[in-house]
Structure formats: C-alpha cells, structure tokens
Design an enzyme around this catalytic site. Structure first.
Site, PDB file in Angstrom:
ATOM      1  N   GLU A 124       0.574  45.949 -26.310  1.00 31.79           N
ATOM      2  CA  GLU A 124       0.418  45.354 -24.830  1.00 31.79           C
ATOM      3  C   GLU A 124      -0.711  45.727 -24.054  1.00 31.79           C
ATOM      4  O   GLU A 124      -1.572  46.699 -24.458  1.00 31.79           O
ATOM      5  CB  GLU A 124       1.654  45.464 -24.106  1.00 31.79           C
ATOM      6  CG  GLU A 124       2.954  44.697 -24.686  1.00 31.79           C
ATOM      7  CD  GLU A 124       4.067  44.520 -23.490  1.00 31.79           C
ATOM      8  OE1 GLU A 124       3.897  44.890 -22.466  1.00 31.79           O
ATOM      9  OE2 GLU A 124       5.235  44.475 -24.022  1.00 31.79           O
ATOM     10  N   HIS A 240       1.466  39.627 -12.604  1.00 32.88           N
ATOM     11  CA  HIS A 240       1.407  39.468 -14.209  1.00 32.88           C
ATOM     12  C   HIS A 240       0.230  38.150 -14.422  1.00 32.88           C
ATOM     13  O   HIS A 240       0.268  37.044 -13.729  1.00 32.88           O
ATOM     14  CB  HIS A 240       2.616  38.948 -14.658  1.00 32.88           C
ATOM     15  CG  HIS A 240       2.675  39.153 -16.017  1.00 32.88           C
ATOM     16  ND1 HIS A 240       2.091  38.139 -17.119  1.00 32.88           N
ATOM     17  CD2 HIS A 240       3.316  40.125 -17.015  1.00 32.88           C
ATOM     18  CE1 HIS A 240       2.596  38.739 -18.394  1.00 32.88           C
ATOM     19  NE2 HIS A 240       3.144  39.693 -18.271  1.00 32.88           N
ATOM     20  N   ARG A 287      -3.480  44.795 -16.933  1.00 33.67           N
ATOM     21  CA  ARG A 287      -3.069  43.562 -16.099  1.00 33.67           C
ATOM     22  C   ARG A 287      -4.179  43.244 -14.589  1.00 33.67           C
ATOM     23  O   ARG A 287      -4.436  42.064 -14.510  1.00 33.67           O
ATOM     24  CB  ARG A 287      -1.806  43.674 -15.619  1.00 33.67           C
ATOM     25  CG  ARG A 287      -0.944  43.572 -16.831  1.00 33.67           C
ATOM     26  CD  ARG A 287       0.679  43.825 -16.375  1.00 33.67           C
ATOM     27  NE  ARG A 287       1.561  43.379 -17.385  1.00 33.67           N
ATOM     28  CZ  ARG A 287       2.693  43.796 -17.543  1.00 33.67           C
ATOM     29  NH1 ARG A 287       3.441  43.905 -16.532  1.00 33.67           N
ATOM     30  NH2 ARG A 287       3.603  43.555 -18.631  1.00 33.67           N
ATOM     31  N   HIS A 348       4.583  39.927  -9.634  1.00 33.82           N
ATOM     32  CA  HIS A 348       5.215  40.542 -10.549  1.00 33.82           C
ATOM     33  C   HIS A 348       5.834  41.930 -10.467  1.00 33.82           C
ATOM     34  O   HIS A 348       6.956  42.076 -10.553  1.00 33.82           O
ATOM     35  CB  HIS A 348       4.506  40.708 -11.868  1.00 33.82           C
ATOM     36  CG  HIS A 348       5.095  41.163 -13.168  1.00 33.82           C
ATOM     37  ND1 HIS A 348       6.315  40.445 -13.545  1.00 33.82           N
ATOM     38  CD2 HIS A 348       5.055  42.144 -13.958  1.00 33.82           C
ATOM     39  CE1 HIS A 348       6.833  40.897 -14.830  1.00 33.82           C
ATOM     40  NE2 HIS A 348       5.993  42.021 -15.067  1.00 33.82           N
ATOM     41  N   ARG A 383       0.196  49.394 -12.527  1.00 36.41           N
ATOM     42  CA  ARG A 383       1.032  49.777 -13.858  1.00 36.41           C
ATOM     43  C   ARG A 383       0.831  49.392 -15.381  1.00 36.41           C
ATOM     44  O   ARG A 383       0.224  48.238 -15.596  1.00 36.41           O
ATOM     45  CB  ARG A 383       2.517  49.278 -13.449  1.00 36.41           C
ATOM     46  CG  ARG A 383       3.453  49.495 -14.627  1.00 36.41           C
ATOM     47  CD  ARG A 383       4.833  48.678 -14.157  1.00 36.41           C
ATOM     48  NE  ARG A 383       4.969  47.510 -14.304  1.00 36.41           N
ATOM     49  CZ  ARG A 383       5.332  46.570 -15.537  1.00 36.41           C
ATOM     50  NH1 ARG A 383       5.752  47.250 -16.388  1.00 36.41           N
ATOM     51  NH2 ARG A 383       5.092  45.384 -15.200  1.00 36.41           N
TER      52      ARG A 383
END
Length: 524
Positions: A124, A240, A287, A348, A383
């Site tokens: 990811e 997100h 992100r 998110h 994060r």
C-alpha cells in the site's frame, strides 16, 4: 449523581481492535474488566478497515519479502510521518507486531493465502515492500473484529452495549475514579473503577463526508481533555484519497489503497494521470501526498471527483480480491470492471490523540488510551497505511499488562463533580464548518471563521463533538506550516522549527489551551 451503579478494576470504553484486545488480555491476567460501548460490540470502526495489517512476519510463516525487515518497516513509517513520529515508540510497536498477529491468528482470525499456501501480502501507499497481510480480500477489519468479538464471548468478557459514557470521573487530586454512564434509555449511572481505558476510535464524523461509521465522533478526545489529559497532533487528520464519490454526505464507502497496490491508477476527468511526476512512488505515494494532489487537481478542473481506473483487472479476480469494493460500486450503479470508479478524499483517520506511552499510560493516574484515540508517537504527521490495526493489537496487549502492573498502586476512590460548562454546536453546523474550513487546504482566515462558528452555543448542540472539534481547530491554527496531512495554503512550506508536536489541555474555564500554559499555573 444518582442512578444505577457497577464496578470493575478496568473499564474499557470502546469495542474496536484495541479495546477488545486489551479487555481479553487483561481478563486473562486476572483483572476484573468491563467493556462499555455506545453501539453494539461489533459496531466499531475496526470492522470497516479494508486494506490489512502491516507487519513483517518471520520466515516460518512464509509471508516476508526477502529484503524486508522490521527496520525497513520503521523507516517507511518514519518517512510517511513527515518528521513527527518518535523513533523509539515506532520501533517498539512495530517490533511487537509479529507476536500480536500470531496472537490474533491463535484467536481464530484467518488471513488470505497465496497460491503456495503462505499468507498473501500486498503493498500500500508509502510501503516499499509487500508486507500487508489481509483477510477476505478487502475485509480485513471485519475478520479482525469477528475474531475478537468471538474470543471475548468465549472468555465471557462482560459488555455493556448501547451505553454512553458522559465523563471520566476523577477524585479531588485528579486521579481516575470511574465513569459516568447513561444506558440506552438515558438513565444515568456510575461505574466505579481505578483504571479506565479509552479505546473509542476516531473522529471522522466531525466531517460531512467520512469513511468512518456513525459512532466515530471523537468522544475519547473530549473525555480525556475533561479528565485533565494532554492531547497532541490533532491537526493531522488524514483524508483517505479514494472514497467512493456519490455526491452524498455521511459515511462514504472506502476504495481500498490495495487496489493501487495491484495496478489501479488515478486519472482526472481530463484524462490525465493524477500522480504523474508528483512523487517517486506515484499512485502509491503516502496518503497526504495523494490526497493533497487530488484536491489541488479538483480545484484546477472545478471537478467533484477524479477516477480510479482498475479496468485492467478481470471480473473474477476483482470480485475475489476486492469483494467489498465491488459490492459498493455495484450498489452505486458502477461496474468497476468496465468503467473507472469516481473517487474523492474523505476524512479517515486521526493521526493524533491523547498523549500516551507505548503502554497506553497517560499523565492522569489510572487513565489509559489505545487505538486511534491515542497518540503513541507512531503516526506523527501522517499515518502509514495499515499501521492502525497493528497498533491496536500491540498497544491493546501492552495496556493490559500495564494495568495489571499498576493495579496494586491504584484503588477505588470517591469522585468529585466536574462543574465546568462545555457548550455545544449543532452537529450539522459543526460538520459543515469542519469540512469547509478544517479539511485539506486550510488558512488563517478560514480557521478563524471556524473558531467563531464553534464558539456559538446552541440548545441542540453536542458538547463532546464540539470540544474535540475546537481542539482540532486550535491545533491547526497554531501550526503555521504545512506538514504531513496538515496543509496550510497560507503556509505551504515545512519549517524545521516546527518539527515538534503541539500539546494541548483543557483549562479550568473549559477552553483548549497549549499544555505549557498549565505548567505556568500558580507561578509567581
């Protein structure tokens, strides 16, 4: 305070991964545990997590990329955190990851397997290796929640469902004495306990569009502030990049980042690749980078969404690997196998929260926090994808051991009433204000407008949500730079002088103020 009464050694507020992990482990250690949740035991945010658990597993499970290591995972986490993650905390939590995942597996969780029978893994955003293990294709959170709920049931962990915690009770010197709680009918009660764990999850419902369920209203932040705890890094609200865009408000279905890990690409409505030339990792950039780029591109095109093109995947593979995404798209009238998916950023994850050690201890005696509500030092300003489930598992277990060790020095205490007035703002107004002025791309004028809007009390206001929102705005206004997922359009660059966390507390008048102000009280 009148009404019903109960007692325990440890009261866990919340039934997500961190809360249930802690409750099960603490009970195994002989601690009298009670879980309190404002919804059903399986209704927390954990069940909505799609991507997986980021963890470097040992060779005997056959799930580690040869060149990967815990040190590499730490390095990726520190890079994504934009200078604000704490090295020691990050290393400690990630090093405990393999044991935590083994424990979850022993509790009955089942992860997806590759064709050779080893645990399947994906990659990811922000990860340089394939280290994310997953379950049910894109339903990892649901499997983790199922396994923990089942384990809690087998262990007969007592749970009060549909009970709302209204405050953490403290004694005359600020030590935890229990909780004030109301049941499903609104009848007030008190749970006496020398230890309380806040595991209340996130705060996405402070925004108009979020990936979070309706229970994620930031309760734990408000409870901790009123109890005297410090909070930090609240300005870093991660959006997100790819929530399904339908034009509706409320919870938006998440389009997992793992799709980009398997070749899906972001394209704007003009047909251009969104991430071309923006970051070395392209569509798998961290992100904050992807969300920021999407928002800027939307502004340039006066568009409401971009497109995630996954049409290179055949239908059988798509349905098997991403069943949740496929079902969400089909429910919205989209066939993702033959047409790109309209996506836009949505609130998110809160990277900050209640300041804790890696064992969940706060600076309030008897108060602990774990999961998304806590700020352990792992996430910093942004994060790294799929580190949250791992953090909940690891810190939940650590909290159980910490409470067990601390209990001999703790005792049931008489509480004193908190008579500070904390006003509330109507929820619709709060969400509109936060989305318009405290989302991606903030400036001093908008944040000042938010301060004014959140300072207007209404009879139908939500005091807890308002206190948490005000704390976020206060932090965002104070940090005059852009870093991680805190993007200031009036301060677009990062500054080395701001490479530190901002801590806040609630003062006696009910205002959120810098933590150093408390240190000055009584001086002179």
């Amino acid at each position: 305070m009148t009404g019903w009464e109960a007692s325990a050694d440890l009261v866990v507020v919340g039934s997500g991964v961190a809360g249930l992990t802690a409750a099960i482990a603490a009970q195994e250690l002989g601690v009298r545990v009670l879980v309190v949740t404002k919804a059903g035991i399986a209704d927390g945010s954990t069940g909505w997590a799609q991507g997986g658990v980021a963890v470097v597993l040992p060779d005997d499970l056959g799930a580690r990329t040869p060149e990967d290591s815990v040190a590499a995972h730490v390095a990726d986490t520190m890079t994504a955190a934009a200078g604000l993650a704490e090295q020691a905390a990050t290393a400690a939590i990630l090093a405990d990851g393999p044991a935590a995942v083994r424990g979850l597996f022993a509790s009955g969780a089942r992860f997806d397997l590759a064709s050779d029978g080893t645990w399947a893994r994906t990659r990811e955003g922000g990860h340089r290796a394939f280290r994310v293990v997953h379950a049910g294709g894109d339903a990892t959170g649901a499997e983790v929640e199922r396994a923990l709920v089942e384990a809690a049931g087998k262990a007969s962990v007592p749970v009060l469902e549909r009970h709302l915690v209204t405050s953490v009770l403290t004694d005359a010197v600020g030590r935890v004495a229990g909780l004030a709680v109301s049941d499903g009918s609104g009848r007030p009660g008190v749970v006496s306990a020398p230890a309380v764990l806040l595991a209340t999850g996130g705060l996405g419902q402070l925004y108009s569009v979020t990936s979070n369920p309706e229970q994620a209203t930031g309760d734990g932040i408000g409870l901790a502030l009123r109890a005297g705890a410090r909070v930090a890094d609240l300005e870093f609200v991660q959006f997100h990049p790819t929530a399904l865009h339908t034009g509706a408000t409320g919870r938006a279905p998440l389009i997992t980042e793992a799709m980009r890990g398997e070749g899906a690409v972001l394209v704007d409505t003009a047909g251009e690749l969104v991430m071309a030339g923006v970051h070395p990792l392209g569509d798998l950039a961290p992100r904050d980078v992807v969300s920021g780029r999407i928002v800027r591109r939307l502004a340039e095109l006066s568009a409401e969404h971009v497109l995630l093109d996954a049409t290179h995947l055949d239908r059988d593979h798509f349905v098997r690997r991403f069943p949740t995404v496929y079902a969400s798209c089909r429910a919205a009238g989209i066939d993702p196998v033959i047409e790109p998916i309209p996506v836009a950023p949505a609130a998110h994850f809160s990277c900050g929260g209640v300041v804790t050690t890696v064992d969940g201890r706060t600076d309030v005696v008897g108060l602990y926090a774990a999961g998304e509500v806590a700020r352990t030092g792992l996430h910093g300003a942004n994060r790294l994808a799929s580190n949250s489930l791992l953090e909940g598992l690891v810190v939940g277990e650590r909290v159980a051991r910490a409470v067990h060790a601390d209990l001999p020095a703790l005792s049931l205490r008489s509480y004193v009433a908190d008579d500070r007035d904390v006003f509330g703002v109507a929820v619709d107004k709060l969400r509109t204000t936060m989305s318009r002025y405290v989302g991606i791309g903030r400036d001093a004028t908008g944040l000042a407008t938010a301060v004014d809007a959140l300072g207007q009390s209404t009879v139908d206001g939500d005091a807890g949500m308002t206190l948490t929102a005000r704390a976020i705005v206060t932090a965002a206004l104070a940090r005059t730079e852009s870093r991680g997922c805190h993007l200031r359009t009036d301060y677009p660059g990062s500054s080395e002088s701001w490479r530190h966390s901002l801590e806040f507390v609630m003062d006696p008048a009910g205002f959120v103020v810098p933590a150093e102000n408390r240190l000055l009280e009584g001086v002179g």
